[in-house]
Design a protein around this motif. Sequence first.
Motif, short mmCIF file in Angstrom:
data_model
loop_
_atom_site.label_atom_id
_atom_site.label_comp_id
_atom_site.label_asym_id
_atom_site.label_seq_id
_atom_site.Cartn_x
_atom_site.Cartn_y
_atom_site.Cartn_z
N SER A 36 -41.83 53.08 -13.29
CA SER A 36 -41.00 52.02 -12.95
C SER A 36 -40.62 51.62 -14.39
CB SER A 36 -41.53 51.31 -12.07
OG SER A 36 -42.51 50.42 -12.22
N ASP A 37 -41.51 51.02 -15.16
CA ASP A 37 -41.26 50.66 -16.51
C ASP A 37 -40.55 51.64 -17.28
OD1 ASP A 37 -42.44 48.06 -16.27
OD2 ASP A 37 -44.50 48.82 -17.09
N VAL A 38 -40.49 52.91 -17.38
CA VAL A 38 -39.79 53.64 -18.25
C VAL A 38 -38.51 53.87 -17.45
CG1 VAL A 38 -39.60 56.16 -18.55
CG2 VAL A 38 -41.93 55.01 -18.82
N LEU A 39 -38.37 53.73 -16.29
CA LEU A 39 -36.96 53.66 -15.72
C LEU A 39 -36.21 52.51 -16.19
CD1 LEU A 39 -35.19 55.10 -13.76
CD2 LEU A 39 -36.13 54.00 -11.77
N VAL A 40 -36.83 51.27 -15.94
CA VAL A 40 -36.20 49.91 -16.35
C VAL A 40 -35.78 49.94 -17.95
CG1 VAL A 40 -36.60 47.47 -16.90
CG2 VAL A 40 -37.27 48.47 -14.67
N ALA A 41 -36.61 50.80 -18.86
CA ALA A 41 -36.42 50.91 -20.13
C ALA A 41 -35.06 51.79 -20.30
CB ALA A 41 -37.48 51.21 -21.07
N THR A 42 -35.29 52.86 -19.71
CA THR A 42 -34.05 53.58 -19.91
C THR A 42 -32.89 53.30 -19.28
OG1 THR A 42 -35.59 55.65 -19.18
CG2 THR A 42 -33.12 56.02 -19.18
N ALA A 43 -32.71 52.26 -18.38
CA ALA A 43 -31.52 51.75 -17.67
C ALA A 43 -31.00 50.73 -18.95
CB ALA A 43 -31.75 50.89 -16.57
N MET A 44 -32.00 50.12 -19.46
CA MET A 44 -31.60 49.13 -20.53
C MET A 44 -31.03 49.63 -21.74
SD MET A 44 -35.00 46.64 -20.60
CE MET A 44 -34.44 45.80 -22.24
N CYS A 45 -31.66 50.74 -22.00
CA CYS A 45 -30.99 51.85 -23.09
C CYS A 45 -29.64 52.48 -22.86
CB CYS A 45 -31.81 52.80 -23.47
SG CYS A 45 -33.59 52.29 -24.49
N ALA A 46 -29.41 52.59 -21.70
CA ALA A 46 -28.19 53.20 -21.23
C ALA A 46 -27.20 52.04 -21.32
CB ALA A 46 -28.21 53.86 -19.88
N ILE A 47 -27.50 51.05 -20.78
CA ILE A 47 -26.49 49.69 -20.86
C ILE A 47 -26.25 49.31 -22.27
CG2 ILE A 47 -26.31 47.18 -20.29
CD1 ILE A 47 -27.88 47.95 -17.68
N GLY A 48 -27.18 49.27 -23.05
CA GLY A 48 -27.26 49.05 -24.38
C GLY A 48 -26.10 49.93 -25.10
N ALA A 49 -26.37 51.13 -24.84
CA ALA A 49 -25.38 52.28 -25.38
C ALA A 49 -23.88 52.06 -24.95
CB ALA A 49 -26.09 53.90 -25.02
N GLU A 50 -23.80 51.87 -23.41
CA GLU A 50 -22.56 51.53 -22.95
C GLU A 50 -21.74 50.56 -23.64
OE1 GLU A 50 -19.57 49.77 -20.95
OE2 GLU A 50 -21.48 48.94 -20.63
N MET A 51 -22.65 49.24 -24.10
CA MET A 51 -21.78 48.37 -24.60
C MET A 51 -21.51 48.60 -26.12
SD MET A 51 -24.44 45.13 -23.07
CE MET A 51 -24.90 44.49 -24.72
N ALA A 52 -22.30 49.38 -26.76
CA ALA A 52 -22.13 49.78 -28.07
C ALA A 52 -20.95 50.83 -28.23
CB ALA A 52 -23.22 50.40 -28.65
N ARG A 55 -17.94 48.62 -27.29
CA ARG A 55 -17.76 47.43 -28.04
C ARG A 55 -17.35 46.09 -27.47
NH1 ARG A 55 -15.05 49.86 -33.60
NH2 ARG A 55 -16.02 51.69 -33.59
N HIS A 56 -18.42 45.73 -26.55
CA HIS A 56 -18.38 44.44 -25.76
C HIS A 56 -19.62 43.90 -25.44
CE1 HIS A 56 -19.65 46.10 -21.66
NE2 HIS A 56 -18.84 46.95 -22.24
N THR A 57 -19.71 42.92 -24.97
CA THR A 57 -21.27 42.04 -24.70
C THR A 57 -21.27 41.54 -23.23
OG1 THR A 57 -20.63 40.01 -26.05
CG2 THR A 57 -21.89 41.73 -27.16
N ASP A 58 -20.41 42.09 -22.26
CA ASP A 58 -20.31 41.54 -21.07
C ASP A 58 -21.49 41.63 -20.38
OD1 ASP A 58 -17.74 40.94 -21.83
OD2 ASP A 58 -16.81 42.83 -20.55
N ASN A 59 -22.46 42.78 -20.64
CA ASN A 59 -23.70 43.01 -19.95
C ASN A 59 -24.82 42.62 -20.45
OD1 ASN A 59 -22.21 44.56 -17.94
ND2 ASN A 59 -22.48 46.57 -19.12
N LEU A 60 -24.58 41.78 -21.40
CA LEU A 60 -25.75 41.17 -22.22
C LEU A 60 -26.79 40.50 -21.17
CD1 LEU A 60 -27.10 41.21 -24.75
CD2 LEU A 60 -25.97 39.07 -25.36
#
Length: 87
Positions: A36-52, A55-60
């Motif tokens: 479950s920690d790996v799943l949360v970290a993967t979701a964080m990475c995916a959200i960060g990649a989508e923001m990059a 080019r927005h920071t709406d999901n911060l």
Amino acid sequence: MTVVIVIAGVLFGAGAVGALWRIIRGPSALDRIIASDVLVATAMCAIGAEMAINRHTDNLPVLLGLALFGIVGSVSVARFISSRDDA
């Protein structure tokens, strides 16, 4: 650039599927917790990649909430496992 985005999406998806598989089939509770920690970290990475990419920071705030959830969850599990070993 599109090829890199597709490859990153496939890898994030594979990581999430692998973590979900370990959550469902994990032989012990500790395996499920780590997955479950790996799943949360993967979701964080995916959200960060989508923001990059967009080019927005709406999901911060979502990223910060997931980070808080991951830290509190890991500390809680560590305390639970530690107290169980002492008894």
